[in-house]
Design a protein around this motif. Sequence first.
Motif, PDB file in Angstrom:
ATOM      1  N   LEU A 179       0.832  -1.195   0.000  1.00 31.08           N
ATOM      2  CA  LEU A 179       0.000   0.000   0.000  1.00 31.08           C
ATOM      3  C   LEU A 179       0.866   1.243   0.000  1.00 31.08           C
ATOM      4  CD1 LEU A 179      -2.779   1.154   0.091  1.00 31.08           C
ATOM      5  CD2 LEU A 179      -2.822   0.885   2.539  1.00 31.08           C
ATOM      6  N   GLU A 180       1.927   1.163   0.778  1.00 25.27           N
ATOM      7  CA  GLU A 180       2.825   2.316   0.857  1.00 25.27           C
ATOM      8  C   GLU A 180       3.356   2.668  -0.521  1.00 25.27           C
ATOM      9  OE1 GLU A 180       5.329   1.676   4.201  1.00 25.27           O
ATOM     10  OE2 GLU A 180       6.533   3.453   3.740  1.00 25.27           O
ATOM     11  N   GLU A 181       3.715   1.613  -1.257  1.00 25.25           N
ATOM     12  CA  GLU A 181       4.234   1.804  -2.605  1.00 25.25           C
ATOM     13  C   GLU A 181       3.236   2.572  -3.469  1.00 25.25           C
ATOM     14  OE1 GLU A 181       5.847  -2.123  -3.823  1.00 25.25           O
ATOM     15  OE2 GLU A 181       5.430  -1.297  -5.822  1.00 25.25           O
ATOM     16  N   VAL A 182       1.997   2.144  -3.418  1.00 18.16           N
ATOM     17  CA  VAL A 182       0.979   2.776  -4.253  1.00 18.16           C
ATOM     18  C   VAL A 182       0.795   4.240  -3.864  1.00 18.16           C
ATOM     19  CG1 VAL A 182      -1.468   2.790  -4.831  1.00 18.16           C
ATOM     20  CG2 VAL A 182      -0.243   0.632  -4.677  1.00 18.16           C
ATOM     21  N   ILE A 183       0.770   4.500  -2.595  1.00 22.26           N
ATOM     22  CA  ILE A 183       0.543   5.881  -2.150  1.00 22.26           C
ATOM     23  C   ILE A 183       1.704   6.780  -2.551  1.00 22.26           C
ATOM     24  CG2 ILE A 183       0.145   7.373  -0.170  1.00 22.26           C
ATOM     25  CD1 ILE A 183      -1.062   5.046   1.279  1.00 22.26           C
ATOM     26  N   GLU A 184       2.913   6.241  -2.377  1.00 24.73           N
ATOM     27  CA  GLU A 184       4.078   7.060  -2.689  1.00 24.73           C
ATOM     28  C   GLU A 184       4.128   7.459  -4.144  1.00 24.73           C
ATOM     29  OE1 GLU A 184       6.274   8.490  -0.968  1.00 24.73           O
ATOM     30  OE2 GLU A 184       6.115   7.602   1.018  1.00 24.73           O
ATOM     31  N   THR A 185       3.612   6.602  -5.023  1.00 24.68           N
ATOM     32  CA  THR A 185       3.707   6.921  -6.446  1.00 24.68           C
ATOM     33  C   THR A 185       2.466   7.649  -6.966  1.00 24.68           C
ATOM     34  OG1 THR A 185       2.883   4.715  -6.898  1.00 24.68           O
ATOM     35  CG2 THR A 185       5.258   5.042  -7.050  1.00 24.68           C
ATOM     36  N   ALA A 186       1.502   7.895  -6.107  1.00 23.92           N
ATOM     37  CA  ALA A 186       0.285   8.557  -6.599  1.00 23.92           C
ATOM     38  C   ALA A 186       0.522  10.050  -6.766  1.00 23.92           C
ATOM     39  CB  ALA A 186      -0.861   8.309  -5.619  1.00 23.92           C
ATOM     40  N   GLN A 187      -0.231  10.629  -7.711  1.00 25.57           N
ATOM     41  CA  GLN A 187      -0.147  12.078  -7.916  1.00 25.57           C
ATOM     42  C   GLN A 187      -1.013  12.770  -6.892  1.00 25.57           C
ATOM     43  OE1 GLN A 187       1.902  12.808 -10.300  1.00 25.57           O
ATOM     44  NE2 GLN A 187       0.949  12.556 -12.315  1.00 25.57           N
ATOM     45  N   ASN A 188      -0.704  14.016  -6.653  1.00 24.95           N
ATOM     46  CA  ASN A 188      -1.587  14.838  -5.826  1.00 24.95           C
ATOM     47  C   ASN A 188      -1.674  14.425  -4.379  1.00 24.95           C
ATOM     48  OD1 ASN A 188      -2.457  16.726  -7.736  1.00 24.95           O
ATOM     49  ND2 ASN A 188      -3.825  15.208  -8.626  1.00 24.95           N
ATOM     50  N   VAL A 189      -0.700  13.649  -3.908  1.00 23.10           N
ATOM     51  CA  VAL A 189      -0.697  13.334  -2.492  1.00 23.10           C
ATOM     52  C   VAL A 189       0.262  14.300  -1.811  1.00 23.10           C
ATOM     53  CG1 VAL A 189      -0.013  11.667  -0.748  1.00 23.10           C
ATOM     54  CG2 VAL A 189      -1.261  10.916  -2.770  1.00 23.10           C
TER      55      VAL A 189
ATOM     56  N   LEU B  63      -6.394   6.125  -6.816  1.00 19.27           N
ATOM     57  CA  LEU B  63      -5.980   5.143  -5.819  1.00 19.27           C
ATOM     58  C   LEU B  63      -6.815   3.882  -5.908  1.00 19.27           C
ATOM     59  CD1 LEU B  63      -5.321   7.388  -2.703  1.00 19.27           C
ATOM     60  CD2 LEU B  63      -3.635   6.083  -3.989  1.00 19.27           C
ATOM     61  N   GLU B  64      -8.107   4.082  -6.133  1.00 18.90           N
ATOM     62  CA  GLU B  64      -8.978   2.912  -6.204  1.00 18.90           C
ATOM     63  C   GLU B  64      -8.537   1.960  -7.297  1.00 18.90           C
ATOM     64  OE1 GLU B  64     -13.472   3.556  -4.512  1.00 18.90           O
ATOM     65  OE2 GLU B  64     -12.997   4.294  -6.522  1.00 18.90           O
ATOM     66  N   ILE B  65      -8.213   2.524  -8.432  1.00 24.86           N
ATOM     67  CA  ILE B  65      -7.790   1.682  -9.547  1.00 24.86           C
ATOM     68  C   ILE B  65      -6.491   0.974  -9.194  1.00 24.86           C
ATOM     69  CG2 ILE B  65      -6.987   1.707 -11.931  1.00 24.86           C
ATOM     70  CD1 ILE B  65      -8.838   4.070 -12.386  1.00 24.86           C
ATOM     71  N   ALA B  66      -5.556   1.766  -8.677  1.00 19.68           N
ATOM     72  CA  ALA B  66      -4.258   1.170  -8.367  1.00 19.68           C
ATOM     73  C   ALA B  66      -4.384   0.087  -7.302  1.00 19.68           C
ATOM     74  CB  ALA B  66      -3.295   2.261  -7.902  1.00 19.68           C
ATOM     75  N   LEU B  67      -5.305   0.276  -6.368  1.00 21.96           N
ATOM     76  CA  LEU B  67      -5.391  -0.675  -5.264  1.00 21.96           C
ATOM     77  C   LEU B  67      -6.255  -1.885  -5.573  1.00 21.96           C
ATOM     78  CD1 LEU B  67      -5.670   1.822  -2.305  1.00 21.96           C
ATOM     79  CD2 LEU B  67      -3.712   0.456  -2.951  1.00 21.96           C
TER      80      LEU B  67
END
Lengths: 415, 403, 277
Positions: A82-92, A240-244
């Motif tokens: 999860l951390e990985e996904v959040i770190e690479t998301a835009q607009n965070v 995020l939903e898509i990525a997760l």
Amino acid sequence: MGIETRLAWRNVWRNKRRTALSVAATVFAIFLVIISVGMATGVHEKMIEDAVRLASGHVAISGAGYRQNMTLEQFVPWDGRLEEVIETAQNVRAWAPRISSFALISYDDQSQGGMVIGVDPAREKNVSEFSQKVNEGRFVSVDPGPTVREIVLGRKLADRLGVGLGDEILLYGVAYSLETAYELFTVVGTMALPDHRLERNLAIVHIQVASEFYVYEDRITEVAILASEAAESDSLLADLEIALAARFGDQLELQTYEQIMPGLVQLILIDDAGLYITLIILIVVVGFGILNTILMAILERTRELGVVLALGLKPMALFRMIYLESMLLAGVGLVIGLSLSLPLLAWLHGIEVPLGGDIAKGTELFGMEPTLTFKLNMINPIGSTITILVVAAIAAFYPALKASRARPIDALRSL
Amino acid sequence: MLLRMAWRNLWRNPRRTIVVLSAISIGIAGCIVAMAINLGMVAGMVDTAIRGGLAHLQIHSAGWDENPELEVRLMDGGAEIAKALDATPEIQYWAPRLRAEGLAASPRASVGVSITGVDPIREAGVSIAADSISEGQWLGERGRVVLGHKLARRLNAKVGSKIVLSVQDLAGELTGQAFRITGLIRSGSRDLDDGVVFMRLPEAQALVRMGESITEIAIVTSDRALVDQIQARLHAALGSGPEVRTWEQLEPLLVFMIDSMDSMAWVLYAAVFIAMAFGIANVLLMAVFERTREIGMMRAVGMSRARVVSLVVIESAFVTMFGLLLGVGLALAAIWLIGDGIDISSFAGSIDEYGIETVLRPSMRSRDLATPIVIGAITAVISSLWPALRAGRAKPADALRHV
Amino acid sequence: MIRIALSFAGRIGRTLLISLLFQGVAIAADLSEFNLEQAPPNVDARQLARTAEDNMRSDRTFFKGEMTVVSPRLTRPRVVAFHSWEDSQEKKSLIRIDAPSKDKGTGFLKLHPNLWMYIPRVERTVRVPPSMMLQSWMGSDFSNDDLVRESSEVDDYDHRLLGIDTGQGSAVDRRSFVVEYRPHEGAPVVWGSIVAWLDIESGAPLRQDFFDEEGERLRVMRFGDFRQIEDRFVPHHWEMTPLDKPGHKTTIEIEKIEFDLELQSSIFTTRNLKRRD
């Protein structure tokens, strides 16, 4: 520039005084619209920001069904994916993991059920304001000590228990493994929160301590995320939903602050609605002003128009010319208005103007700081420009039509 | 004589007069309608809160503010207070209540709820709960409860289902009893739809073992403006014991919203009237310019400068008056047309979830009518000053030469 | 008889259904899977209920046993061993935890209406507010309320004899009366009905099925390992299975149980609570 345009432009400036007044009205309207929308946007953003920073951020990730039941059972796996996904998301802008659950908090004869939130202090200070709300003592240390378990209580909770700084309180709960969980915690600080109910129930500890206490291992209950700005929340959630979904399937649930705090949204919606109605009316009035001006101009130039038509100018061409005049008139007002208001708004952007008196008290009721903020974004000027142009386009129609319908004979007769 | 001249002058160039008239009337109408709609929205929110249980005033036992718990209650069931209430003519309805936090349990779920014991008939006058029954019926028989439809869903229950309500009574003991759901509420108020369980007052008192005591009395009046008066009267009648609070004191947030509406009104007025001023000045200036020859004639014939100025001013005054009248008429017509409200549900999407009514109902106070009119009049007069003065300054000789 | 009741229920319209529910008439539980014999006509169901309740009742009881909780999220079942003294007349009880070692020595003292808890490791005594009693107890499928509420199986219900289970079927392995318990309107019981299998010889409960008012079975409680203690036939194995939560089960194994003791009142004091035995 075609000949029609040049003529139109010169016509606009023929009667300087009238043009000036009309332009002034337009400038004024634009200025007001841009600044007040900028202010409303800024204030609302701040409202949202202040609120979400004492809750779960703009977007919160939790286990499916967590918000219904608030138990440890609906967890978020915390193994790095999860951390990985959040770190690479835009607009965070910032994010923080949390473990929250229920516990019985007790001191001497008093016990009180409370909500315990385990936070990562380093990350948490970028996401929430809890650490800034400490009124006595301090917040939880970044490094959990080996012996002392630190806890920060809402001030009303501390009062209820009769606890002061340095006192040891007992936390008793049920761990994820269904074992009993109990430990002594030392009170290192208390917080004063605008939400009194929260203040009566909240206790904050270090996330590692919470993890051991609840025997949660590599699980957490939520990730609070602050988006780059409130307006980005929905798109952030979608991304995020898509990525997760790929990695976690149905296990996780994402919500924006709109779903978690619908009351806040309600307030903002009503405020916005009021503002937009006001602005629409304002623009209509201005549009009317433009209409009047052009109309008067036409009436004044009856003879000239008659002559021009008699000389063979096609009505259609006349229509176009008058129409252009109106648009140019509006355009000039627009350009001046924008060039005055946008730099001002840009300068105000990000500055916090302190409020006083009753208004200040009022904002505190919302749990907000008593400051006024402004925000410059693209939609504001673009939207206003389009609106004014549209109104001008509509307003210009009638005079242009009238002009093109003028009969040369009538015109010449007025000589 | 000047008046007659002014009047005739107006109609000599009807188109111009109409243009100015419309500028004024639209400006005024715009202000009035905008404020009415805005105020309507906030009033709607306030209304929902008041009819959803807040009521216009509430009476609690002394010390409630500090400690809103069961221990602080009106011992005699408000019997003494009742006398004072019945003697206050401004009060339309009043209702006693007992509130206690407890647990509602069904075979599948349990949920924390706010149990409210009420007098079914009195409560119907004070809140919309009784009128918002979407399924089943309001309280009547013993052993029945009414709760919000969302709460029922959380409990997996429906009309006819049995739920067990447990509370901690005054002695700290846990007591419980089974009740049947006789009605579901769908009101738009979050409290009513998802937090409160209504039952008959005597049964609530029995459940909590509170004898005759209640925790609050809710009061409703037919005219919201009377609220402060009622509070003053009750303070006088009841002395220092029970605490009487108005809805503004109970929910200062609502007051803040109304106040911010008022501040916005001033911004609106300023904006609209300044824009209007420019427009009017423009037209009048042009008019004066056009009538240079006529004015020159008048001056040549011996009319004093002052009279010329007055003439122009009076002309503007006439137009202003008509403009204002017309504007008010337009505004009232628009408001009447909107009537029951604009239904914005198709635009507003899921606002319903947030508890906002999707119907915009305009609402007006006398000051919302008076203020724009006064400001409008002042604006019109001021914007006519410059053209009038210009008219006065015209030299007769120059004027006659002007063709 | 039950089959007829069932098919009749199927034809009832919704309003009628609701009005029936209002009369406190829950839909008949579906017991068609258990073949029941007709019961002899002169058996008093209420008396059966009373006997069943008395079987486990005594004024002062000592109890030593183990509770095991099985849940899908546990890699191993959780086992809590404890012993307790109860004075049901004065509504006092003391429970001491024996295992696991983390909890050993923890005590619960109930002095109606208060509950006190003592944790030896941190030497703290906590007063548990009654509202906490409605949470799940120690993670089991029982709630404190189940264990603490004093509702009467005899007085709060109407009883009806449904038939006799031969003991050859799937429900129980002994010949037993099948009695339906219907809670009185207003009694603080969430269930629509409870069906109990009562051993014909001793009257002890063998099994209890809990239904909601629509006749859906939500919980099953089984009793086993019966041993004779004086004139009581006491089950030493209790098992509770919630049917709406797959993979969950709570079991209580009794190691020792003594009835009608003479107990010193000093047992039920906070001072005694703070001792570790």
